[in-house]
Scaffold this motif. Structure first.
Motif, mmCIF file in Angstrom:
data_model
loop_
_atom_site.group_PDB
_atom_site.id
_atom_site.type_symbol
_atom_site.label_atom_id
_atom_site.label_comp_id
_atom_site.label_asym_id
_atom_site.label_seq_id
_atom_site.Cartn_x
_atom_site.Cartn_y
_atom_site.Cartn_z
ATOM 1 N N THR A 178 13.613 40.206 -0.833
ATOM 2 C CA THR A 178 14.654 40.863 0.340
ATOM 3 C C THR A 178 14.137 42.488 0.458
ATOM 4 O O THR A 178 14.139 42.955 1.619
ATOM 5 N N PHE A 179 13.631 43.102 -0.580
ATOM 6 C CA PHE A 179 13.142 44.461 -0.244
ATOM 7 C C PHE A 179 11.793 44.398 0.643
ATOM 8 O O PHE A 179 11.816 45.172 1.696
ATOM 9 N N LEU A 180 11.027 43.549 0.522
ATOM 10 C CA LEU A 180 9.653 43.515 1.518
ATOM 11 C C LEU A 180 10.098 43.355 2.947
ATOM 12 O O LEU A 180 9.289 43.736 3.798
ATOM 13 N N LEU A 181 11.004 42.499 2.964
ATOM 14 C CA LEU A 181 11.586 42.177 4.369
ATOM 15 C C LEU A 181 12.110 43.656 4.984
ATOM 16 O O LEU A 181 12.163 43.770 6.232
ATOM 17 N N PHE A 182 13.034 43.908 4.097
ATOM 18 C CA PHE A 182 13.583 45.381 4.428
ATOM 19 C C PHE A 182 12.321 46.539 4.968
ATOM 20 O O PHE A 182 12.413 46.964 6.108
ATOM 21 N N ALA A 183 11.545 46.426 4.041
ATOM 22 C CA ALA A 183 10.293 47.596 4.632
ATOM 23 C C ALA A 183 9.626 47.005 5.629
ATOM 24 O O ALA A 183 9.150 47.888 6.602
ATOM 25 N N GLY A 184 9.506 45.677 5.750
ATOM 26 C CA GLY A 184 8.613 45.226 7.019
ATOM 27 C C GLY A 184 9.456 45.581 8.276
ATOM 28 O O GLY A 184 8.825 45.961 9.411
ATOM 29 N N SER A 185 10.722 45.173 8.331
ATOM 30 C CA SER A 185 11.549 45.497 9.623
ATOM 31 C C SER A 185 11.639 47.202 9.758
ATOM 32 O O SER A 185 11.452 47.526 10.970
ATOM 33 N N LEU A 186 11.529 47.974 8.923
ATOM 34 C CA LEU A 186 11.517 49.353 9.304
ATOM 35 C C LEU A 186 10.217 49.847 9.628
ATOM 36 O O LEU A 186 10.212 50.766 10.561
ATOM 37 N N ALA A 187 9.022 49.199 9.005
ATOM 38 C CA ALA A 187 7.700 49.665 9.882
ATOM 39 C C ALA A 187 7.697 49.155 11.211
ATOM 40 O O ALA A 187 6.967 49.719 12.004
ATOM 41 N N SER A 222 17.283 43.601 12.681
ATOM 42 C CA SER A 222 16.881 43.171 11.600
ATOM 43 C C SER A 222 16.855 44.104 10.496
ATOM 44 O O SER A 222 17.119 43.807 9.392
ATOM 45 N N LEU A 223 16.604 45.217 10.714
ATOM 46 C CA LEU A 223 16.773 46.250 9.427
ATOM 47 C C LEU A 223 18.124 46.409 9.003
ATOM 48 O O LEU A 223 18.220 46.264 7.922
ATOM 49 N N ALA A 224 18.987 46.586 10.186
ATOM 50 C CA ALA A 224 20.449 46.498 9.493
ATOM 51 C C ALA A 224 20.904 45.587 8.524
ATOM 52 O O ALA A 224 21.631 45.766 7.624
ATOM 53 N N CYS A 225 20.364 44.446 9.084
ATOM 54 C CA CYS A 225 20.856 43.123 8.312
ATOM 55 C C CYS A 225 20.334 43.113 7.027
ATOM 56 O O CYS A 225 20.831 42.771 6.279
ATOM 57 N N HIS A 226 18.823 43.329 6.942
ATOM 58 C CA HIS A 226 18.432 43.361 5.503
ATOM 59 C C HIS A 226 18.892 44.490 4.678
ATOM 60 O O HIS A 226 18.721 44.097 3.414
ATOM 61 N N SER A 227 19.234 45.390 5.376
ATOM 62 C CA SER A 227 19.698 46.360 4.547
ATOM 63 C C SER A 227 20.855 46.132 3.985
ATOM 64 O O SER A 227 21.549 46.319 2.663
ATOM 65 N N ASN A 257 17.872 36.686 20.081
ATOM 66 C CA ASN A 257 17.258 37.074 18.540
ATOM 67 C C ASN A 257 18.502 38.058 17.733
ATOM 68 O O ASN A 257 18.659 37.789 16.771
ATOM 69 N N MET A 258 19.063 39.146 18.708
ATOM 70 C CA MET A 258 19.826 39.960 17.880
ATOM 71 C C MET A 258 21.004 39.283 17.317
ATOM 72 O O MET A 258 21.255 39.584 16.171
ATOM 73 N N PRO A 259 21.689 38.516 18.181
ATOM 74 C CA PRO A 259 22.715 37.965 17.372
ATOM 75 C C PRO A 259 22.618 36.802 16.434
ATOM 76 O O PRO A 259 23.185 36.482 15.482
ATOM 77 N N THR A 260 21.501 36.257 17.095
ATOM 78 C CA THR A 260 21.004 35.154 15.873
ATOM 79 C C THR A 260 20.676 35.524 14.445
ATOM 80 O O THR A 260 21.038 35.244 13.580
ATOM 81 N N ALA A 261 19.720 36.690 14.465
ATOM 82 C CA ALA A 261 19.479 37.176 13.268
ATOM 83 C C ALA A 261 20.637 37.934 12.388
ATOM 84 O O ALA A 261 20.780 37.497 11.217
ATOM 85 N N ALA A 262 21.384 38.502 13.236
ATOM 86 C CA ALA A 262 22.523 39.019 12.704
ATOM 87 C C ALA A 262 23.589 38.123 11.952
ATOM 88 O O ALA A 262 23.940 38.107 10.863
ATOM 89 N N THR A 263 23.698 36.928 12.696
ATOM 90 C CA THR A 263 24.698 35.717 12.316
ATOM 91 C C THR A 263 23.930 35.030 10.957
ATOM 92 O O THR A 263 24.461 35.026 10.042
ATOM 93 N N SER A 264 22.563 35.029 10.997
ATOM 94 C CA SER A 264 21.749 34.526 9.910
ATOM 95 C C SER A 264 22.158 35.249 8.532
ATOM 96 O O SER A 264 22.369 34.814 7.695
ATOM 97 N N ARG A 265 21.802 36.825 8.632
ATOM 98 C CA ARG A 265 22.148 37.487 7.661
ATOM 99 C C ARG A 265 23.609 37.519 7.180
ATOM 100 O O ARG A 265 23.742 37.586 6.078
ATOM 101 N N LEU A 266 24.402 37.456 8.025
ATOM 102 C CA LEU A 266 26.064 37.318 7.473
ATOM 103 C C LEU A 266 26.272 36.360 6.979
ATOM 104 O O LEU A 266 27.227 36.222 6.100
ATOM 105 N N LEU A 267 25.624 35.020 7.559
ATOM 106 C CA LEU A 267 26.056 34.025 6.474
ATOM 107 C C LEU A 267 25.693 34.025 5.177
ATOM 108 O O LEU A 267 26.151 33.617 4.398
ATOM 109 N N GLN A 268 24.312 34.750 5.134
ATOM 110 C CA GLN A 268 23.850 34.769 3.675
ATOM 111 C C GLN A 268 24.777 35.680 2.994
ATOM 112 O O GLN A 268 25.126 35.550 1.872
#
Length: 239
Positions: free
Chosen positions: A185-194, A215-220, A156-167
């Motif tokens: 985008t902001f809600l996803l960032f806040a959700g990952s932080l929580a 996930s938090l790093a990518c949404h940031s 999940n970690m490399p997958t999520a990172a690759t997903s966000r990097l593609l975007q």
């Protein structure tokens, strides 16, 4: 008081914490306060996930366009979400610790279909829906080996990172964020932080915690791009 206890125990508070915080009014009991905060945040994230991507969906429908959204990034995001769901269910984590994955998954699948539909590939979008739900049914079934579920969560970690990097790469090439919703985008960032806090508190599972840290790093990164390209995206809307 009895009705309050039924509402809180054991879904929000274990009984000993109910006694400490409600009966004894020991509001400085730190361990129980952490439990309450974690549960409140967890259910808050789950409740928020019911609509977290609706601004994105409405934005696509309103514009009748999915310009700026990467379908490959959406696919990778679905892989990460599905892995989290399967891993959490297999380990019997409380719903408050992962429930948003279910609702985010449903909305992300909808966005994936809309990307195909407004790209002129409706049949391909329908095939995508059928294939995804067939694979998800298999993944959540008892016949799936536990090792497969754990491996998927590790990925999940490399997958999520690759997903966000593609975007992020798509945003960079376009010079704007297109139909990407700033609210979502902001809600996803806040959700990952929580979720970092709730995962530590409710699951104690290192894989879950690290997944949300990534996930938090990518949404940031994506949130930073939304803010950076704000004027360029605004000019695109006017045109």
């Amino acid at each position: 008081m009895a009705a309050l206890k039924v509402a809180l125990v054991p879904y929000i508070l274990p009984e000993y914490c109910y006694d400490e915080l409600v009966v004894n009014l020991n509001l400085l009991h730190v361990p129980c306060l952490k439990v309450f905060l974690s549960k409140a945040l967890g259910f808050g994230v789950v409740a928020g996930s019911l609509v977290v991507k609706m601004p994105q969906i409405l934005k696509i429908l309103g514009a009748k366009s999915a310009e700026g959204l990467s379908f490959h990034a959406i696919l990778l995001e679905l892989v990460a979400i599905s892995g989290t769901m399967a891993y959490s269910i297999a380990h019997r984590f409380p719903f408050s610790a992962w429930g948003e994955a279910l609702f985010v998954m449903m909305q992300t699948v909808s966005i994936g279909f809309l990307v195909q539909h407004f790209g002129g590939h409706t049949k391909r979008g329908l095939a995508f829906l059928f294939t995804y739900f067939a694979l998800l049914s298999f993944l959540l079934s008892p016949v799936t080996p536990p090792a497969v579920v754990t491996t998927l969560q590790v990925s999940n970690m490399p997958t999520a990172a690759t997903s966000r990097l593609l975007q992020a790469a798509t945003n960079y090439r376009n010079g704007h964020t297109g139909q990407l919703s700033a609210i979502t985008t902001f809600l996803l960032f806040a959700g990952s932080l929580a979720r970092i806090f709730t995962s530590i508190q409710e699951t104690g599972d290192l894989l879950m915690v690290l997944t949300y840290v990534v996930s938090l790093a990518c949404h940031s990164l994506i949130l930073g791009q939304v803010l950076y390209y704000w004027n360029a995206t605004g000019r695109l809307k006017e045109e």
